[in-house]
Design a protein around this motif. Structure first.
Motif, PDB file in Angstrom:
ATOM      1  N   ALA A  17       0.727  -1.264   0.129  1.00  0.00           N
ATOM      2  CA  ALA A  17       0.004  -0.058   0.188  1.00  0.00           C
ATOM      3  C   ALA A  17       0.837   1.375   0.011  1.00  0.00           C
ATOM      4  N   ARG A  18       1.863   1.272   1.028  1.00  0.00           N
ATOM      5  CA  ARG A  18       2.823   2.319   0.788  1.00  0.00           C
ATOM      6  C   ARG A  18       3.441   2.602  -0.477  1.00  0.00           C
ATOM      7  N   GLN A  19       3.932   1.688  -1.167  1.00  0.00           N
ATOM      8  CA  GLN A  19       4.373   1.859  -2.613  1.00  0.00           C
ATOM      9  C   GLN A  19       3.524   2.284  -3.599  1.00  0.00           C
ATOM     10  N   ALA A 148      -5.650   2.507   0.008  1.00  0.00           N
ATOM     11  CA  ALA A 148      -6.604   1.944   1.035  1.00  0.00           C
ATOM     12  C   ALA A 148      -6.319   0.401   1.235  1.00  0.00           C
ATOM     13  N   ILE A 149      -6.287   0.151   2.590  1.00  0.00           N
ATOM     14  CA  ILE A 149      -6.521  -1.131   3.140  1.00  0.00           C
ATOM     15  C   ILE A 149      -7.749  -1.369   3.546  1.00  0.00           C
ATOM     16  N   ALA A 190      -7.600 -11.243  14.416  1.00  0.00           N
ATOM     17  CA  ALA A 190      -6.162 -10.792  14.549  1.00  0.00           C
ATOM     18  C   ALA A 190      -5.761  -9.774  13.742  1.00  0.00           C
ATOM     19  N   ALA A 191      -6.026 -10.062  12.440  1.00  0.00           N
ATOM     20  CA  ALA A 191      -5.793  -9.030  11.303  1.00  0.00           C
ATOM     21  C   ALA A 191      -6.116  -7.652  11.544  1.00  0.00           C
ATOM     22  N   VAL A 192      -7.129  -7.472  12.413  1.00  0.00           N
ATOM     23  CA  VAL A 192      -7.441  -5.965  12.832  1.00  0.00           C
ATOM     24  C   VAL A 192      -6.637  -5.379  13.764  1.00  0.00           C
ATOM     25  N   GLY A 193      -6.086  -6.185  14.793  1.00  0.00           N
ATOM     26  CA  GLY A 193      -5.012  -5.768  15.649  1.00  0.00           C
ATOM     27  C   GLY A 193      -3.766  -5.575  14.852  1.00  0.00           C
ATOM     28  N   GLU A 194      -3.234  -6.318  14.021  1.00  0.00           N
ATOM     29  CA  GLU A 194      -2.151  -5.904  12.910  1.00  0.00           C
ATOM     30  C   GLU A 194      -2.454  -4.668  12.230  1.00  0.00           C
ATOM     31  N   LEU A 195      -3.344  -4.547  11.766  1.00  0.00           N
ATOM     32  CA  LEU A 195      -3.801  -3.024  10.848  1.00  0.00           C
ATOM     33  C   LEU A 195      -3.483  -1.962  11.722  1.00  0.00           C
ATOM     34  N   LEU A 196      -4.167  -2.143  13.063  1.00  0.00           N
ATOM     35  CA  LEU A 196      -4.297  -1.016  13.770  1.00  0.00           C
ATOM     36  C   LEU A 196      -2.614  -0.679  14.487  1.00  0.00           C
ATOM     37  N   ASN A 197      -1.594  -1.448  14.115  1.00  0.00           N
ATOM     38  CA  ASN A 197      -0.348  -1.290  14.360  1.00  0.00           C
ATOM     39  C   ASN A 197       0.765  -1.039  13.207  1.00  0.00           C
ATOM     40  N   LEU A 198       0.093  -0.758  12.124  1.00  0.00           N
ATOM     41  CA  LEU A 198       1.014  -1.017  10.672  1.00  0.00           C
ATOM     42  C   LEU A 198       1.615   0.533  10.826  1.00  0.00           C
ATOM     43  N   VAL A 199       2.188   0.748  11.895  1.00  0.00           N
ATOM     44  CA  VAL A 199       2.872   2.328  11.860  1.00  0.00           C
ATOM     45  C   VAL A 199       4.111   2.330  10.831  1.00  0.00           C
ATOM     46  N   GLY A 200       4.012   3.386  10.181  1.00  0.00           N
ATOM     47  CA  GLY A 200       5.160   3.578   8.959  1.00  0.00           C
ATOM     48  C   GLY A 200       4.562   3.057   7.699  1.00  0.00           C
ATOM     49  N   VAL A 202       0.615   2.861   7.536  1.00  0.00           N
ATOM     50  CA  VAL A 202      -0.601   3.304   7.434  1.00  0.00           C
ATOM     51  C   VAL A 202      -0.546   4.653   8.071  1.00  0.00           C
ATOM     52  N   ASP A 203      -1.320   5.860   7.499  1.00  0.00           N
ATOM     53  CA  ASP A 203      -1.304   6.944   8.170  1.00  0.00           C
ATOM     54  C   ASP A 203      -2.505   7.246   8.966  1.00  0.00           C
ATOM     55  N   VAL A 204      -3.361   6.779   8.652  1.00  0.00           N
ATOM     56  CA  VAL A 204      -5.021   7.179   9.448  1.00  0.00           C
ATOM     57  C   VAL A 204      -5.959   5.612   9.487  1.00  0.00           C
ATOM     58  N   ILE A 205      -6.637   5.417  10.441  1.00  0.00           N
ATOM     59  CA  ILE A 205      -7.536   4.449  10.467  1.00  0.00           C
ATOM     60  C   ILE A 205      -8.987   5.194  10.258  1.00  0.00           C
ATOM     61  N   VAL A 206     -10.056   4.619   9.786  1.00  0.00           N
ATOM     62  CA  VAL A 206     -11.527   5.172   9.587  1.00  0.00           C
ATOM     63  C   VAL A 206     -12.167   3.815  10.181  1.00  0.00           C
ATOM     64  N   PRO A 207     -12.859   3.930  11.325  1.00  0.00           N
ATOM     65  CA  PRO A 207     -13.676   2.565  11.596  1.00  0.00           C
ATOM     66  C   PRO A 207     -15.229   3.162  11.154  1.00  0.00           C
ATOM     67  N   ARG A 208     -15.946   2.050  10.540  1.00  0.00           N
ATOM     68  CA  ARG A 208     -17.291   2.340  10.260  1.00  0.00           C
ATOM     69  C   ARG A 208     -17.953   1.275  10.780  1.00  0.00           C
ATOM     70  N   GLY A 209     -18.780   1.375  11.676  1.00  0.00           N
ATOM     71  CA  GLY A 209     -19.664   0.424  12.336  1.00  0.00           C
ATOM     72  C   GLY A 209     -20.289   0.747  13.599  1.00  0.00           C
ATOM     73  N   GLY A 210     -20.471  -0.326  14.321  1.00  0.00           N
ATOM     74  CA  GLY A 210     -21.280  -0.194  15.820  1.00  0.00           C
ATOM     75  C   GLY A 210     -20.070   0.517  16.695  1.00  0.00           C
ATOM     76  N   LYS A 211     -20.831   0.859  18.016  1.00  0.00           N
ATOM     77  CA  LYS A 211     -20.065   1.480  19.002  1.00  0.00           C
ATOM     78  C   LYS A 211     -18.734   0.677  19.370  1.00  0.00           C
ATOM     79  N   SER A 212     -19.065  -0.653  19.620  1.00  0.00           N
ATOM     80  CA  SER A 212     -18.078  -1.508  20.300  1.00  0.00           C
ATOM     81  C   SER A 212     -16.831  -1.803  19.446  1.00  0.00           C
ATOM     82  N   LEU A 213     -16.962  -1.828  17.861  1.00  0.00           N
ATOM     83  CA  LEU A 213     -16.010  -1.731  17.102  1.00  0.00           C
ATOM     84  C   LEU A 213     -15.252  -0.147  16.899  1.00  0.00           C
TER      85      LEU A 213
END
Length: 422
Positions: A17-19, A148-149, A190-200, A202-213
């Motif tokens: 994605a960065r490339q 986008a991922i 577990a893929a969600v957890g990894e996505l949230l930690n792709l520092v370097g 991914v520049d920003v995360i956008v969650p769309r869904g329910g409050k728990s998500l």
């Protein structure tokens, strides 16, 4: 996949994605629009394959006990597929914010200084059952020059993978890298957890869904998040409101649609007009099947037609035909209630008093503040953005409906002609 495999897989997505984001940053509007138009055509051409893939998700959803509302959000048919394709074409027709230079001005030194809009880079989007979000999010990111991922819900995996093929086809036809839009192909959480930690990567995360998500993403992400948690929206009817306007706005804000974040959840009304106006409004709500939960004063006015409210009701985002009603002494009390119980999403005042309207606009600290208008207007399309990727109640970067401009940032640009600093 093992945890190690998921970590490696997500890191690979991030690198690709960065490339791809660098290629998008070099691309012009015409090429990105060509990709969008090709994607729309690919979606229409693949209608049969999309419906077949969606049928697998629907069968699995029924077997797993998904309720009727979830199954409806998950469903793709010919009409919804055509609507998705048309939505992509509409995004292609929007003005491109990338590269726009604003506030360009000469400085005393002779240089010109301004600000240029540029893409954020790589955007990770985490969302739930609706496959149309896959296409909307991909199109908005692509138009604004971002890679986008996309991590959709496991219940829509087959539909999203089929849509990913359409996205790749359109990008390829326009000469852009297929990695500009990537779908996470595993349902493992577990893929969600990894996505949230792709520092370097991914520049920003956008969650769309329910409050728990959204709460999980906000809690675990090491990356900036564009989000809102609740839509506890208020309408305050001032004692200087036009009764007809107040009645129309209060009814529309609650009953136009129930399960949306910009629906009114609490009605505040000045006590000097409550005796005359509240019974009329209560009749309107009863005709629509709305349950009222009122403060002691509202209960005294309405009698058996209202359920006594408890403290939790003032904080509640019902997303249902239920409305909390509070009688307040004046606008100061209304503003204090909104500040304490609100979610800083959308709040409105109905009044004919210009000074009070201006005070309400200044003092209510919400992403959208309205005068004599329904909260249901808090929407990217209604604001002229053409489309939105979500609503933000944060104060930094983007606030309110997030459209193309919200998916860009600004950098300073300086134009000179051999200038050196003395």
């Amino acid at each position: 996949m093992s945890d190690v495999d998921i970590k490696n897989y997500m890191n690979d997505l991030g690198q690709r994605a960065r490339q791809a984001s660098r290629a998008l940053a070099r691309s012009d509007t015409g090429r990105r629009n060509a990709a969008l138009l090709a994607i729309a055509q690919a979606i229409e051409s693949a209608s049969g394959a999309l419906i077949a893939a969606n049928a697998r998700d629907l069968d699995a959803g029924r077997a797993n006990g998904l309720d009727a509302a979830m199954l409806d959000r998950l469903t793709l048919d010919a009409a919804r597929i055509a609507t998705m394709a048309e939505g992509v074409r509409q995004i292609a027709a929007l003005a491109d914010p990338v590269g726009v230079i604003s506030d360009l001005a000469f400085r005393p030194s002779g240089i010109q200084v301004g600000r240029m809009r540029v893409p954020l880079g790589v955007i990770g989007i985490i969302y739930e059952s609706r496959p149309n979000v896959t296409v909307d999010a991909a199109a908005l990111c692509l138009k604004s020059g971002n890679a986008a991922i996309l991590r959709g819900g496991s219940e829509a995996l087959h539909s999203n993978l089929a849509l990913a093929a359409c996205l790749r086809e359109g990008l390829s036809q326009a000469g852009l890298p297929a990695e500009a839009v990537q779908i996470v192909e595993t349902a493992d959480r577990a893929a969600v957890g990894e996505l949230l930690n792709l520092v370097g990567f991914v520049d920003v995360i956008v969650p769309r869904g329910g409050k728990s998500l959204i709460e999980r993403v906000s809690r675990e992400s090491r990356l900036p998040v564009i989000k809102h948690l609740d839509g506890v929206c208020h309408v305050y009817i001032d004692d200087r409101a036009d009764p007809d306007k107040a009645r129309a706005i209060a009814l529309n804000a609650k009953t136009h649609r129930y399960g949306v974040c910009n629906a009114m959840e609490t009605l505040l009304i000045a006590e000097s007009v409550a005796e005359s106006l509240l019974p009329v409004l209560a009749d309107d709500y009863r005709a629509k099947g709305v349950e009222l939960r009122g403060c002691p004063h509202a209960c005294a006015i309405l009698g058996e037609g209202v359920v006594p409210a408890v403290e939790a009701d003032w904080f509640e985002e019902y997303l249902a035909p239920v409305l909390a009603v509070r009688v307040v002494p004046d606008m100061d009390a209304a503003i204090a209630h909104i500040e304490h119980y609100g979610s800083h999403h959308t709040d409105a005042i109905v009044t004919e008093d210009y000074t009070r309207a201006r005070r309400f606009l200044r003092e209510v600290d919400s992403a959208s503040v309205m005068v004599n208008a329904s909260t249901r207007f808090a929407d990217g399309f209604e604001y002229g953005l053409g489309a939105e990727i979500g609503i933000s109640t944060d104060k930094l970067h983007a606030r309110g409906p997030v459209g193309l401009e919200g998916l860009t940032t600004q950098k300073w640009v300086v134009l000179g002609d051999g200038h050196v600093r003395a």
